[in-house]
Design an enzyme around this catalytic site. Sequence first.
Site, PDB file in Angstrom:
ATOM      1  N   LYS A 101       0.867  -1.177   0.000  1.00 52.87           N
ATOM      2  CA  LYS A 101       0.000   0.000   0.000  1.00 52.87           C
ATOM      3  C   LYS A 101       0.902   1.225   0.000  1.00 52.87           C
ATOM      4  O   LYS A 101       1.750   1.376   0.884  1.00 52.87           O
ATOM      5  CB  LYS A 101      -0.875  -0.034   1.255  1.00 52.87           C
ATOM      6  N   LEU A 149       1.628  -5.484   3.247  1.00 52.76           N
ATOM      7  CA  LEU A 149       0.426  -6.167   3.738  1.00 52.76           C
ATOM      8  C   LEU A 149       0.304  -7.579   3.174  1.00 52.76           C
ATOM      9  O   LEU A 149       0.802  -7.865   2.075  1.00 52.76           O
ATOM     10  CB  LEU A 149      -0.824  -5.385   3.298  1.00 52.76           C
ATOM     11  N   GLU A 150      -0.387  -8.414   3.915  1.00 47.90           N
ATOM     12  CA  GLU A 150      -0.768  -9.720   3.400  1.00 47.90           C
ATOM     13  C   GLU A 150      -1.614  -9.500   2.139  1.00 47.90           C
ATOM     14  O   GLU A 150      -2.450  -8.595   2.099  1.00 47.90           O
ATOM     15  CB  GLU A 150      -1.598 -10.427   4.486  1.00 47.90           C
ATOM     16  N   ALA A 152      -4.580 -10.305  -0.099  1.00 51.29           N
ATOM     17  CA  ALA A 152      -5.891 -10.959  -0.018  1.00 51.29           C
ATOM     18  C   ALA A 152      -6.368 -11.224  -1.445  1.00 51.29           C
ATOM     19  O   ALA A 152      -6.854 -10.325  -2.125  1.00 51.29           O
ATOM     20  CB  ALA A 152      -6.874 -10.076   0.741  1.00 51.29           C
ATOM     21  N   ASP A 195     -14.741   0.695  12.864  1.00 50.19           N
ATOM     22  CA  ASP A 195     -15.091   1.067  11.499  1.00 50.19           C
ATOM     23  C   ASP A 195     -15.324  -0.173  10.635  1.00 50.19           C
ATOM     24  O   ASP A 195     -14.860  -0.243   9.502  1.00 50.19           O
ATOM     25  CB  ASP A 195     -13.977   1.942  10.905  1.00 50.19           C
ATOM     26  N   GLU A 199     -16.427  -2.557   3.055  1.00 48.50           N
ATOM     27  CA  GLU A 199     -15.264  -1.962   2.373  1.00 48.50           C
ATOM     28  C   GLU A 199     -13.969  -2.254   3.121  1.00 48.50           C
ATOM     29  O   GLU A 199     -12.886  -2.181   2.539  1.00 48.50           O
ATOM     30  CB  GLU A 199     -15.420  -0.438   2.249  1.00 48.50           C
TER      31      GLU A 199
HETATM   32  P1  AMP Z   1      -7.611   0.792   0.462  1.00 50.08           P
HETATM   33  O1  AMP Z   1      -6.696   1.894   0.037  1.00 50.08           O
HETATM   34  O2  AMP Z   1      -7.087   0.035   1.637  1.00 50.08           O
HETATM   35  O3  AMP Z   1      -9.030   1.237   0.617  1.00 50.08           O
HETATM   36  O4  AMP Z   1      -7.600  -0.261  -0.741  1.00 50.08           O
HETATM   37  C1  AMP Z   1      -8.173   0.001  -1.978  1.00 50.08           C
HETATM   38  C2  AMP Z   1      -8.523  -1.314  -2.684  1.00 50.08           C
HETATM   39  O5  AMP Z   1      -7.323  -2.069  -2.909  1.00 50.08           O
HETATM   40  C3  AMP Z   1      -9.401  -2.246  -1.872  1.00 50.08           C
HETATM   41  O6  AMP Z   1     -10.766  -1.956  -2.079  1.00 50.08           O
HETATM   42  C4  AMP Z   1      -9.035  -3.617  -2.417  1.00 50.08           C
HETATM   43  O7  AMP Z   1      -9.753  -3.885  -3.611  1.00 50.08           O
HETATM   44  C5  AMP Z   1      -7.574  -3.458  -2.757  1.00 50.08           C
HETATM   45  N1  AMP Z   1      -6.716  -3.955  -1.672  1.00 50.08           N
HETATM   46  C6  AMP Z   1      -6.310  -3.251  -0.598  1.00 50.08           C
HETATM   47  N2  AMP Z   1      -5.522  -3.998   0.185  1.00 50.08           N
HETATM   48  C7  AMP Z   1      -5.431  -5.210  -0.398  1.00 50.08           C
HETATM   49  C8  AMP Z   1      -4.771  -6.441  -0.053  1.00 50.08           C
HETATM   50  N3  AMP Z   1      -4.046  -6.545   1.055  1.00 50.08           N
HETATM   51  N4  AMP Z   1      -4.907  -7.502  -0.884  1.00 50.08           N
HETATM   52  C9  AMP Z   1      -5.657  -7.390  -2.009  1.00 50.08           C
HETATM   53  N5  AMP Z   1      -6.313  -6.272  -2.390  1.00 50.08           N
HETATM   54  C10 AMP Z   1      -6.207  -5.186  -1.592  1.00 50.08           C
END
Ligand code: AMP
Length: 340
Positions: A101, A149-150, A152, A195, A199
């Site tokens: 991220k 991050l792991e 997913a 939270d 999502e």
């Molecule tokens: P976020 O910025 O955490 O809201 O992430 C945005 C989008 O990225 C999420 O809605 C997921 O579709 C994807 N995503 C975030 N973290 C992961 C993860 N660890 N593994 C797979 N997809 C992820």
Amino acid sequence: MNTKENKPPKPPILVSSTSTPKIPQTTDGFKIPAAPASRPLQANNQVASSSNGEPASDVQKDNNKLWAISDFDLGRPLGKGKFGSVYLAREKKSHYVVALKVLFKSQILSSDIEHQVRREVEIQCRLRHPNILRMYGYFHDERRIYLILEYAKHGALYRLLKARGRFDERTAAIYVRDLTKALMYCHQMKVIHRDLKPENLLIGHNWELKIADFGWSVHSPSSRRMTICGTLDYLSPEMLDSKPHNYAVDLWSLGVLCYELLVGLPPFEAKDQHVTYKKIRHVIIKYPDYVSDLARDLIGKLLVIRPEERLPLAKVLKHPWIMQNAPDGTKPPIFDAEQK
Ligand code: AMP
């Protein structure tokens, strides 16, 4: 987690990142959390951990080198959030697949969420549970912060929910059971998520639910909801009224989530936020005919105005709806990836 079939597959490498900068020695005024940033991955493609799930101390000792972007090959984008993007990535030495991220420091500072990012890292790095997304560490360069991050594999729960409309009672009960176990662990670790919503839930390699996004777990989500997300749907009555609150806010959200998994929409949703507010304050819930009496009973015992009267998590696990639909050992269903 470390069995062969659980291992995430290695993705094709699309972009090489060898030209990206090494981490600077100074933190350029940007405060970075005191959480462990040592190398948590082993060369055998497994997360370094002892039998009790804690990081193996010898690995920690031997590997106190900090991570840098040049340690990873970047793959496809996995998604975009408000403060940055998430990429599939593979650690070069171990070939361990992770999600990176990437957050921009400038955006974090201008949005005044430095505190939340720090808390997210501090909290998520120390939680170890099969239904909580692992954060292996972090690093930063001049402009960005990278959270390791792991990965997913099956992405965000809300996408699966939107694609399928709603889940059958068995599937919903398995998700609620696993979420309950993860929340019990969080609460034992003195962490309130605050939270929970589709999502913030991801789906792992074996279709298991993973709680992600702990960025608001010690920050007032009510201000976040109204300023950033614009939704009150998951807020408990005490948080709506900015009253003191405790672990029971997660019980309320669990009830909201249980309803949304079964119906496809949260129970208090309305076009006008004032209507949502009123529905929450008076717990006005309408159930479609197909929702079973047992499911209604559980939701009704979680969506209770007085926090101390909400069904405790240990009793959620013993509730007949869970016992009948998600007995111990049952696993989440495997969905057709094409239909996601
Ligand atoms: P976020 O910025 O955490 O809201 O992430 C945005 C989008 O990225 C999420 O809605 C997921 O579709 C994807 N995503 C975030 N973290 C992961 C993860 N660890 N593994 C797979 N997809 C992820």
